[in-house]
Structures are given as C-alpha cells and as structure tokens.
Design an enzyme around this catalytic site. Structure first.
Site, PDB file in Angstrom:
ATOM      1  CE  LYS A 128      59.759  82.854  -8.103  1.00 32.39           C
ATOM      2  NZ  LYS A 128      59.985  82.479  -6.693  1.00 32.39           N
ATOM      3  CG  ASP A 168      58.758  79.113  -7.475  1.00 25.19           C
ATOM      4  OD1 ASP A 168      58.923  79.658  -6.384  1.00 25.19           O
ATOM      5  OD2 ASP A 168      57.618  78.962  -7.974  1.00 25.19           O
TER       6      ASP A 168
HETATM    7  P1  NDP Z   1      57.111  71.816  -6.423  1.00 20.77           P
HETATM    8  O1  NDP Z   1      57.030  71.899  -7.890  1.00 20.77           O
HETATM    9  O2  NDP Z   1      58.158  70.985  -5.789  1.00 20.77           O
HETATM   10  O3  NDP Z   1      55.712  71.379  -5.817  1.00 20.77           O
HETATM   11  C1  NDP Z   1      54.555  72.096  -6.064  1.00 20.77           C
HETATM   12  C2  NDP Z   1      53.402  71.460  -5.339  1.00 20.77           C
HETATM   13  O4  NDP Z   1      52.280  72.329  -5.382  1.00 20.77           O
HETATM   14  C3  NDP Z   1      52.952  70.160  -6.002  1.00 20.77           C
HETATM   15  O5  NDP Z   1      52.414  69.313  -5.029  1.00 20.77           O
HETATM   16  C4  NDP Z   1      51.888  70.645  -6.962  1.00 20.77           C
HETATM   17  O6  NDP Z   1      50.945  69.668  -7.336  1.00 20.77           O
HETATM   18  C5  NDP Z   1      51.227  71.730  -6.150  1.00 20.77           C
HETATM   19  N1  NDP Z   1      50.641  72.712  -7.068  1.00 20.77           N
HETATM   20  C6  NDP Z   1      51.287  73.461  -7.992  1.00 20.77           C
HETATM   21  N2  NDP Z   1      50.447  74.224  -8.690  1.00 20.77           N
HETATM   22  C7  NDP Z   1      49.234  73.953  -8.201  1.00 20.77           C
HETATM   23  C8  NDP Z   1      47.931  74.415  -8.503  1.00 20.77           C
HETATM   24  N3  NDP Z   1      47.725  75.332  -9.486  1.00 20.77           N
HETATM   25  N4  NDP Z   1      46.903  73.917  -7.751  1.00 20.77           N
HETATM   26  C9  NDP Z   1      47.130  73.004  -6.762  1.00 20.77           C
HETATM   27  N5  NDP Z   1      48.344  72.530  -6.448  1.00 20.77           N
HETATM   28  C10 NDP Z   1      49.363  72.989  -7.149  1.00 20.77           C
HETATM   29  O7  NDP Z   1      57.245  73.345  -5.939  1.00 20.77           O
HETATM   30  P2  NDP Z   1      57.738  73.913  -4.533  1.00 20.77           P
HETATM   31  O8  NDP Z   1      57.395  72.987  -3.438  1.00 20.77           O
HETATM   32  O9  NDP Z   1      59.126  74.355  -4.711  1.00 20.77           O
HETATM   33  O10 NDP Z   1      56.855  75.236  -4.435  1.00 20.77           O
HETATM   34  C11 NDP Z   1      55.608  75.283  -3.745  1.00 20.77           C
HETATM   35  C12 NDP Z   1      55.299  76.712  -3.350  1.00 20.77           C
HETATM   36  O11 NDP Z   1      56.340  77.213  -2.498  1.00 20.77           O
HETATM   37  C13 NDP Z   1      55.224  77.719  -4.505  1.00 20.77           C
HETATM   38  O12 NDP Z   1      54.266  78.704  -4.187  1.00 20.77           O
HETATM   39  C14 NDP Z   1      56.612  78.348  -4.510  1.00 20.77           C
HETATM   40  O13 NDP Z   1      56.596  79.637  -5.100  1.00 20.77           O
HETATM   41  C15 NDP Z   1      56.870  78.416  -3.019  1.00 20.77           C
HETATM   42  N6  NDP Z   1      58.268  78.544  -2.598  1.00 20.77           N
HETATM   43  C16 NDP Z   1      59.218  77.647  -3.002  1.00 20.77           C
HETATM   44  C17 NDP Z   1      60.519  77.776  -2.556  1.00 20.77           C
HETATM   45  C18 NDP Z   1      61.573  76.777  -2.896  1.00 20.77           C
HETATM   46  O14 NDP Z   1      62.685  76.914  -2.391  1.00 20.77           O
HETATM   47  N7  NDP Z   1      61.301  75.771  -3.704  1.00 20.77           N
HETATM   48  C19 NDP Z   1      60.919  78.890  -1.684  1.00 20.77           C
HETATM   49  C20 NDP Z   1      59.830  79.725  -1.251  1.00 20.77           C
HETATM   50  C21 NDP Z   1      58.569  79.552  -1.721  1.00 20.77           C
HETATM   51  P3  NDP Z   1      50.969  69.054  -8.822  1.00 20.77           P
HETATM   52  O15 NDP Z   1      52.107  68.093  -8.842  1.00 20.77           O
HETATM   53  O16 NDP Z   1      49.642  68.416  -8.979  1.00 20.77           O
HETATM   54  O17 NDP Z   1      51.172  70.198  -9.765  1.00 20.77           O
HETATM   55  O1  2IT Z   2      60.058  81.945  -3.726  1.00 23.17           O
HETATM   56  C1  2IT Z   2      61.247  81.761  -3.393  1.00 23.17           C
HETATM   57  O2  2IT Z   2      61.766  82.385  -2.462  1.00 23.17           O
HETATM   58  C2  2IT Z   2      62.014  80.747  -4.118  1.00 23.17           C
HETATM   59  N1  2IT Z   2      61.464  80.091  -4.992  1.00 23.17           N
HETATM   60  C3  2IT Z   2      63.460  80.531  -3.799  1.00 23.17           C
HETATM   61  C4  2IT Z   2      64.319  81.553  -4.502  1.00 23.17           C
HETATM   62  C5  2IT Z   2      65.803  81.347  -4.379  1.00 23.17           C
HETATM   63  O3  2IT Z   2      66.512  82.145  -5.016  1.00 23.17           O
HETATM   64  O4  2IT Z   2      66.272  80.442  -3.687  1.00 23.17           O
END
Ligand code: NDP
Ligand code: 2IT
Length: 448
Positions: A128, A168
């Site tokens: 990560k 992420d």
């Molecule tokens: P994005 O940046 O696309 O979206 C993040 C979302 O979460 C936004 O709506 C943001 O709001 C909100 N957010 C972030 N930080 C905070 C906080 N401290 N408090 C409240 N809301 C918050 O990220 P992703 O959708 O990619 O990721 C979301 C979650 O999913 C994370 O935990 C990530 O680790 C996990 N994840 C992502 C994967 C991926 O493929 N992208 C895979 C597996 C897990 P704001 O705009 O106000 O910051």
């Molecule tokens: O938390 C996660 O699994 C991710 N942000 C995706 C990682 C990846 O290598 O696609």
C-alpha cells in the site's frame, strides 16, 4: 482478550514498537485475535515465528515529494510505500492521497491487503502507499505536477513483477494516468506496473466498477446462503460517494434494491424515491463537486450536514464505503435497532472492532472489508493478466470472472467460519482463510 500466550506476546511486542500507530494496531489486534484458533492448532506457526514475521513489513519506504503549485510556490509532501508481504506474489495494493495519510494508515491498509489479496486466490502479495497530499481544490495541472514528482521517486521501488500500485482514496483514473505516464517516460517501458489504467493505454474493462460491483456480488451470495433472501426490494444506505460507493449504488439498483442515501465527509443526502445515480455521477465524476449539490437538481431530496447521521436512516442493508472507523458501536446499535440484516464493507476497516463484533453477535450478515471489497484488487489482478498476455478481455468476460471470484470468496469465508463453530463469525473466517495460504507460502520459502 487473548487465549494464547504466544499471540498475546506478538501483539504486545508490536504495540510496544508501534506506539501512536492507532489504526495499524487496531488492524493488527483484529487480525491476531481472530487467528488464535488457527495458530493454536498449527504449532509450526509459533515454532517458525510466522506471526512475528507476518506483522512486520518486508520493506517500508518514506520519501519527500517536492513540486511546484500554480502560483510558482514549492510544496513539500510525504510519500509512502509499504511492501508488506510478497510470499504469494508481487506486492499489490493502492495509493491513497489524503491529508490524513501517515505511516499508521499505510501500514494498516498494507496488512489488510496481504490477507485480502490472498482471499482473491490470485497470486498477489500485499502492499500500500500514498501521500498526505490533498487533491481537493487543486487544478489539473497541480495534480499532474504532484503525480509526476511522486512517481519520480516511487518508480525505483516498483515494477510489473515486483510491486504494482493502483488507486484508493483520492487516486482515480486521472491520477493513475499521470503516474503511469511518468513511469513510462523514466523507464521507457510499456508494462503493467500500475492497475486502474485507462482503457486506451492498457486498462481493464470493469476495473472502475469492480469494487462496488464485487461488494454487491458478495452480499447477494451471503443473503442467498445465510438468509435465503435477495436484494430485490431492499432499502439500502451507502456511505461515501466516490468510486466504491457509486458502483455499489449502480449494482444495488440493478439488483432491484432502492438506495436512499449517499454521503461525503461534509454530510449526507437522503432521497426516499431512490438515488438517481446519473445526477451523482455528473456531480462527482464530471464536476468533482460535493454531494450536497444533488438536492439542487432533485426536488424532495434532503441534505444533512455531518456524515455520521447517515447510520440513523432505517435500512435493510448498509454499505460503508467511505473510510476507516466511520461506523462505531453506537452506529451499529442504531442500525440493528432499525432492522438492518446485512452490513458489508466497501471501505477498508470502516467499522470499529466493537461495531463489527456487535453485528456478528446479533447474527447480522457482516461482510468484512478484506473479503467484501476484494473485487477491486481481484480485477486489478485480471488487468495484470491481460497486460502480461498483451490481450484485452470484454467487459462481460471480466465481470463474469469478478463475480466468480466474489462468490468463491464468500464461500471460503463462510465455510471457514462454520468450521470454527459460528457461521456469523465472518471476521475470523476471512482472516483465517486469507492467512492459511500466506503462512504456508512463508513456511515453504524459508526464513526471511
Ligand atoms: P474516493 O476518493 O473515490 O472516494 C472517497 C469517498 O469517501 C468520498 O466520498 C469521500 O468524501 C469519502 N471520505 C474520504 N475520507 C473521508 C473521511 N475522513 N470522512 C468521511 N468521508 C470520507 O475513494 P474510493 O471510493 O476509492 O475509496 C473508498 C473506500 O474504499 C476507502 O476506504 C478505500 O480504501 C476503499 N477501497 C477502495 C478500492 C478501490 O478500488 N478504489 C478497493 C477496495 C477498497 P470527501 O470527498 O468529502 O473526501
Ligand atoms: O484497498 C484496495 O483493495 C484497493 N484500493 C485496490 C488495490 C488494487 O491494487 O487494485
């Protein structure tokens, strides 16, 4: 708390060495506690100090990222990459750009990623990375300058067979494009060193949708097996409004559920008629705006300040898809009191350990992050396959493989939990099922 003196000592020593790293210790405690039955029945783990090695990253890199903003001023951020465990494949895991990023958050995400990647059954180790850079309010040019500066250091640590980063929080298609462009310029190589790439330059169809879609495939299977039920007609609440939340909302709606709420870090929207996702996509993906703008377009929808309030909305299924520790014990009690039947995690560690235990004790279907959100990294693994073979598969082909993987993860987790005597203890099911393969590989590879 611990039944095994060995596991207790591993945790205590780690806590002593990791003072102040709260998120990292939270993840380590959750994992170590639930591995106890496995460790007690596999004496080779203690004998070979597998747990001591498992919690210690193989490598942790911290670096300076200096770049110039649009005003000509020099900015300095911190960059990180943890290469946690490569016993089953190259390090693999996302990059997070958010002002809260620090060593503790990168290490918790890295440790979780090791087990998640193992659960996918694809040959990927765990890693990560990220930065405390805040993309909010930055121009496109500033984003590019930062990404180029970040990769100018990161490139020496990664490679298509060494370490393959992805997105992420704060890192989506735009950022991956700038990062990949810089890698290619420095190395003069077109290889699958990053995933989540754009389709014209080596990305995989369905990677954008994969985490959200995968979360729904996992949940649908869990509902079918554990409650003989489906998502059709269910009221759903999803926190966040980023990549994971948007595609969770899309698939939930396709499966016949009604999503009534989404949020960002400022507040949440409630639309009793069901969220209109085209409006959300326009706000978040095109304009990079705030979720409250939804109510300017949709009359009758409500906006409430404060993101925590979202858990007070009565729902059948909840998908926390924003960030770590966004759902605590009080929120869990409220959800259960309001009749929730399933809580599956799109975000990483969104429920506190107390909240997760509360769900499992109350026989709520609980989909722990490392199982329920593994569809993103699994599809990254499929992107790596396509890049290595110099091929690209159709959307339907990737989506079908993703679905297979998620259904298989659910059964692996559920069968492991059942074998432990409690089918609702999916947390132990996921941790043990993921750990088994990693520990066997570590044992086979000799001391390192
Ligand atoms: P994005 O940046 O696309 O979206 C993040 C979302 O979460 C936004 O709506 C943001 O709001 C909100 N957010 C972030 N930080 C905070 C906080 N401290 N408090 C409240 N809301 C918050 O990220 P992703 O959708 O990619 O990721 C979301 C979650 O999913 C994370 O935990 C990530 O680790 C996990 N994840 C992502 C994967 C991926 O493929 N992208 C895979 C597996 C897990 P704001 O705009 O106000 O910051
Ligand atoms: O938390 C996660 O699994 C991710 N942000 C995706 C990682 C990846 O290598 O696609």
């Amino acid at each position: 708390m611990f039944q095994s003196q060995y596991v207790k000592k591993v945790y205590d020593d780690l806590a002593e060495k990791s003072k102040g790293e709260t998120e990292f210790l939270q993840a380590a405690l959750e994992i170590l506690e639930s591995l106890e039955p496995y460790v007690l029945s596999h004496p080779e783990i203690e004998k070979n100090k597998i747990l001591e090695r498992f919690v210690e990253p193989e490598r942790f890199v911290q670096f300076r990222v200096a770049w110039v903003d649009d005003k000509g001023e020099i900015q300095i951020n911190r960059g990180y990459r943890v290469q946690y465990n490569s016993s089953i494949g190259p390090y693999k895991g996302g990059l997070r750009f958010h002002p809260s990023v620090n060593a503790s958050i990168i290490k918790f995400l890295g440790l979780e990623q090791v087990l998640k990647n193992s659960l996918t059954t694809l040959p990927m180790g765990g890693g990560k990375g990220g930065s405390d850079f805040d993309p909010k309010g930055k121009s496109d040019h500033e984003i590019m300058s930062f990404c180029q500066a970040f990769m100018t250091e990161l490139y020496r640590h990664i490679g298509e067979d060494t370490d393959v980063p992805a997105g992420d929080i704060g890192v989506g298609g735009r950022e991956i494009g700038y990062l990949y462009g810089q890698y290619k310029r420095i190395q003069n190589k077109t290889v699958g060193v990053l995933t989540g790439k754009g389709i014209p330059y080596g990305g995989s169809l369905a990677r954008t949708e994969a985490t959200g879609y995968g979360l729904l495939y996992f949940t649908a299977e869990a509902l079918k097996v554990m409650k003989k039920d489906t998502l059709s007609g269910k009221t759903v609440v999803i926190s966040g409004s980023g990549n994971v939340a948007i595609y969770a909302c899309e698939k939930a709606t396709q499966l016949g559920a009604k999503v009534v709420a989404l949020s960002d870090s400022n507040g949440y929207i409630y639309d009793k008629n069901g969220i209109q996702l085209d409006v959300v996509k326009e706000i978040k993906e095109v304009r990079r705006g705030r979720i409250k703008e939804y109510v300017e377009t949709i009359s009758g929808a409500e906006y409430h300040e404060g993101s925590k309030g979202i858990w007070s909305i009565p729902c059948d299924v909840a998908f926390p898809c924003a960030t770590q520790n966004e759902l605590d014990l009080e929120d869990a009690k409220l959800l259960v009191q309001n009749g929730v039947i399933a809580v599956c995690e799109g975000a990483n560690m969104p429920s506190t350990l107390e909240a997760a235990k509360y769900f499992m004790e109350h026989k709520i279907i609980y989909g722990p992050a490392k199982a329920a959100n593994a569809g993103g990294v699994a599809t990254s693994g499929l992107e790596m396959c396509q890049n290595s073979a110099r091929l690209s598969w159709s959307f339907e082909e990737v989506d079908a493989k993703l679905k297979d993987i998620m259904v298989n993860i659910f059964h692996n987790v559920y069968d492991t939990a059942k074998a432990l005597g409690n089918p609702y203890d999916t947390l132990a099911g996921a941790n043990i099922a993921g750990f088994e393969k990693v520990s066997k590989a570590m044992l086979a590879l000799g001391v390192y």
